[in-house]
Scaffold this motif. Structure first.
Motif, PDB file in Angstrom:
ATOM      1  N   HIS A  10      37.798  42.535  45.701  1.00 15.50           N
ATOM      2  CA  HIS A  10      39.004  41.367  44.681  1.00 15.50           C
ATOM      3  C   HIS A  10      37.884  40.799  43.347  1.00 15.50           C
ATOM      4  CE1 HIS A  10      42.432  41.034  47.600  1.00 15.50           C
ATOM      5  NE2 HIS A  10      42.366  42.250  47.266  1.00 15.50           N
ATOM      6  N   LYS A  23      36.991  43.864  40.508  1.00 15.06           N
ATOM      7  CA  LYS A  23      37.803  43.827  39.679  1.00 15.06           C
ATOM      8  C   LYS A  23      38.057  43.455  38.841  1.00 15.06           C
ATOM      9  CE  LYS A  23      42.167  45.781  41.686  1.00 15.06           C
ATOM     10  NZ  LYS A  23      43.396  46.690  42.156  1.00 15.06           N
ATOM     11  N   GLU A  62      49.079  41.847  32.908  1.00 16.08           N
ATOM     12  CA  GLU A  62      49.792  43.820  33.583  1.00 16.08           C
ATOM     13  C   GLU A  62      48.443  43.374  34.658  1.00 16.08           C
ATOM     14  OE1 GLU A  62      47.832  46.335  33.540  1.00 16.08           O
ATOM     15  OE2 GLU A  62      49.646  47.428  34.855  1.00 16.08           O
ATOM     16  N   ASN A  81      48.986  41.173  37.769  1.00 11.23           N
ATOM     17  CA  ASN A  81      50.864  41.420  38.619  1.00 11.23           C
ATOM     18  C   ASN A  81      49.989  42.504  39.969  1.00 11.23           C
ATOM     19  OD1 ASN A  81      52.591  41.053  36.614  1.00 11.23           O
ATOM     20  ND2 ASN A  81      52.829  42.851  35.918  1.00 11.23           N
ATOM     21  N   TRP A  82      48.971  43.159  39.849  1.00 10.24           N
ATOM     22  CA  TRP A  82      48.720  43.949  41.170  1.00 10.24           C
ATOM     23  C   TRP A  82      48.523  42.647  42.412  1.00 10.24           C
ATOM     24  CZ3 TRP A  82      43.934  44.222  44.127  1.00 10.24           C
ATOM     25  CH2 TRP A  82      43.984  44.769  45.353  1.00 10.24           C
ATOM     26  N   PHE A  83      47.208  41.630  41.600  1.00 14.07           N
ATOM     27  CA  PHE A  83      46.897  40.565  42.265  1.00 14.07           C
ATOM     28  C   PHE A  83      48.057  39.621  42.999  1.00 14.07           C
ATOM     29  CE2 PHE A  83      43.234  41.577  40.411  1.00 14.07           C
ATOM     30  CZ  PHE A  83      42.488  42.116  41.201  1.00 14.07           C
ATOM     31  N   LYS A  85      50.740  40.355  44.189  1.00 17.24           N
ATOM     32  CA  LYS A  85      51.360  41.444  45.460  1.00 17.24           C
ATOM     33  C   LYS A  85      50.616  41.504  46.439  1.00 17.24           C
ATOM     34  CE  LYS A  85      53.281  46.034  46.446  1.00 17.24           C
ATOM     35  NZ  LYS A  85      54.283  47.204  45.965  1.00 17.24           N
ATOM     36  N   GLU A  86      49.532  41.797  45.913  1.00 19.70           N
ATOM     37  CA  GLU A  86      48.239  41.444  46.961  1.00 19.70           C
ATOM     38  C   GLU A  86      48.361  39.865  47.925  1.00 19.70           C
ATOM     39  OE1 GLU A  86      46.677  43.700  48.024  1.00 19.70           O
ATOM     40  OE2 GLU A  86      44.890  43.127  49.066  1.00 19.70           O
TER      41      GLU A  86
END
Length: 176
Positions: free
Chosen positions: A62, A65, A127, A130-132, A134-135
């Motif tokens: 993470h 990223k 945007e 958003n992945w984080f 959910k993670e």
């Protein structure tokens, strides 16, 4: 030249600063989980040690990223200094309580960045975040479920052994 580069950056100075703080927070999480893995290993909780090694690796991923995103947006990614990592815990349960606290802290930090992005209408970073979000739903679920094992199984007798055995089997399967 510096102002020209800033114009070419796709993120504001404030968002860049918040993202760099998140890089540090993720590095801190990774180090905390490594410490937890070490403590669990030293105290005979091998499955939990493996669980925290995996968590440490995830947090490092993470961190990278966020770091790469800052660079991709033309910003200045800062390599963080991480110090003061707790090495000893009073109990097996305390390790998991602190893991949940850490996950909640990370979630709140990401939500704060998201809120700032909304204010600036930085839809690209929203945007990305958003992945984080959910993670973090998964990370908090797993940390809460691990703590629930202490309540369901109990620590007496072979309880801690059973908890240790089940920690690595916690899965999060939500598609939502």
């Amino acid at each position: 030249m510096k102002d020209l580069l800033r114009i070419k950056s796709l993120i504001s100075t404030e968002i860049e600063g918040l993202l760099n703080q998140q890089v540090k927070k993720e590095a801190l999480s990774s180090s905390i989980y490594l410490s937890m893995a070490s403590w669990c290993n030293r105290n005979g909780y091998d499955f939990s040690s493996d669980y925290f090694f995996k968590q440490a690796e995830e947090e490092r991923h993470h961190q990278l990223k966020f770091y790469k995103y800052i660079l991709d947006m033309g910003g200045n990614a800062v390599s963080p200094e991480v110090t003061g990592i707790k090495q000893e815990y009073n109990s097996f349960r305390e390790v998991f309580e602190e893991a949940l606290d850490q996950e909640i802290s990370v979630t709140q930090s990401i939500k704060n960045i998201y809120a700032r992005c909304m204010k600036e209408q930085d839809f690209v970073t929203m945007e990305f975040l958003n992945w984080f979000l959910k993670e973090q739903r998964e990370e908090e679920y797993k940390a809460r479920r691990a703590l629930e094992l202490f309540e369901v199984i109990g620590e007496e007798g072979t309880g801690r052994w059973q908890i240790d055995k089940h920690v690595g089997q916690i899965k999060y399967d939500s598609e939502a």
